[in-house]
Design an enzyme around this catalytic site. Structure first.
Site, short mmCIF file in Angstrom:
data_model
loop_
_atom_site.label_atom_id
_atom_site.label_comp_id
_atom_site.label_asym_id
_atom_site.label_seq_id
_atom_site.Cartn_x
_atom_site.Cartn_y
_atom_site.Cartn_z
N SER A 187 0.84 -1.00 0.04
CA SER A 187 -0.08 -0.04 -0.03
C SER A 187 0.99 1.38 0.14
CB SER A 187 -1.01 -0.16 1.23
OG SER A 187 -1.96 0.94 1.03
N HIS A 292 -7.27 -5.47 -1.79
CA HIS A 292 -5.93 -4.82 -1.53
C HIS A 292 -5.33 -5.25 -0.01
CE1 HIS A 292 -3.70 -1.06 -0.96
NE2 HIS A 292 -4.07 -0.99 0.16
#
Length: 309
Positions: A187, A292
């Site tokens: 991320s 994610h």
């Protein structure tokens, strides 16, 4: 790295098992669980790794780091070892266990360096927002465009802390193989990996392999993607990068974190194409049906279990 990607086909079945384990509870881009962590494998002790812990602080003394160093017990101390430096070290350490460490090949087991913060939480959101993101044109730490209550743009200073404080300590404890020293981040951490790759010429080559897991490419009006466009080919030639991304996204806004990228696959493909066109050895690995957040675990286990560097 050429043989790395030929091996990717062979691990498809292994990835399927990982995918199935996540599919039962996956919520695309769900916000991370911030419950306090319990003791890690470093606290319990391992039959396969010896762990040490050291504290560091940022140059401005505003952020306090906790770094775990895991050295395989059965090694020839005169032989340089492969190593992987991992961001979000608190969460990384919560995911390492004895079963995993036992699986790592005895003759080629890597040195583990988990760089975290002085906290009991899996993620220190405000600190990583500063440390993992590149600065704007001013070059100064400023308000995070995505989270106005936080600051951002301190990747240069954080990189200097790693190079000038963390790495010398690691090198004082174990010899590393500079041809197989990897950097992994997820991320915002993926942004830091890419930013470090783009700026590797500003310092002595520290990493041989870069792993950017689900990087937040749309952060700050795609600042990182624009930096890639400006990068000169001579700064990227032969650099080894694997971008790792999931292809599962939710259409339910309430379940999406601020780091969502609706065009994640397209942006990652463009990133890899742009880097490859400038001479980088850049590849994209997609994990079917993973979100994610899921890519944190999947990418890290993939790298460790399948020796992708």
């Amino acid at each position: 790295m050429s043989d790395l990607f030929t091996r990717l086909k062979k691990i498809t079945m292994c990835l399927c098992a990982i995918i199935l384990s996540f599919a039962t509870y996956s919520l695309a881009y769900a916000k991370p669980d911030l419950k306090p962590l319990g003791p890690s494998i470093a606290d319990h002790g391992s039959s396969y790794y010896q762990f040490q812990v050291h504290s560091f602080q940022s140059a401005d003394q505003q952020r306090h780091y906790k770094v775990w160093l895991g050295i395989p017990k059965q090694i020839n101390k005169n032989q340089p070892r492969p190593a992987i430096f991992m961001l979000d070290g608190n969460s990384v350490m919560a995911r390492l266990d004895e079963a995993l460490l036992k699986q790592l090949p005895e003759q080629d087991s890597p040195v583990l360096v988990a760089i975290g913060y002085q906290t009991q939480l899996p993620f220190e959101s405000a600190s990583r927002s500063v440390d993992y993101t590149p600065a704007d044109e001013s070059g100064k730490i400023s308000v995070d465009p995505r989270n106005p209550e936080r600051m951002s743009g301190g990747s240069l200073q954080f990189r200097q802390t790693i190079f000038e404080k963390v790495m010398p300590w690691v090198h004082s404890q174990v010899k590393l193989d500079t041809r197989r020293t990897a950097l992994w981040g997820h991320s915002y951490g993926g942004l830091f990996v890419l930013d470090t790759l783009l700026n590797h010429q500003q310092h002595e080559q520290k990493f041989s392999h870069y792993f950017a897991a689900s990087p937040s490419l749309t952060w700050a009006d795609s600042r990182l993607l624009k930096a890639v466009e400006r990068a000169k080919p001579e700064a990227l030639k032969n650099q080894k990068l694997l971008v790792m991304e999931g292809d599962f996204a939710s259409s339910t806004p309430a379940k999406m974190s601020p780091n969502i990228d609706q065009d994640m696959i397209q942006n990652n493909r463009q990133l890899v194409l742009d880097l490859a066109s400038k001479g980088a050895n850049a590849k994209l690995l997609l994990y079917p049906n993973l979100s994610h957040g899921d890519v944190f675990q999947a990418s890290l286990m993939d790298i460790l279990q399948n020796r992708l560097f």
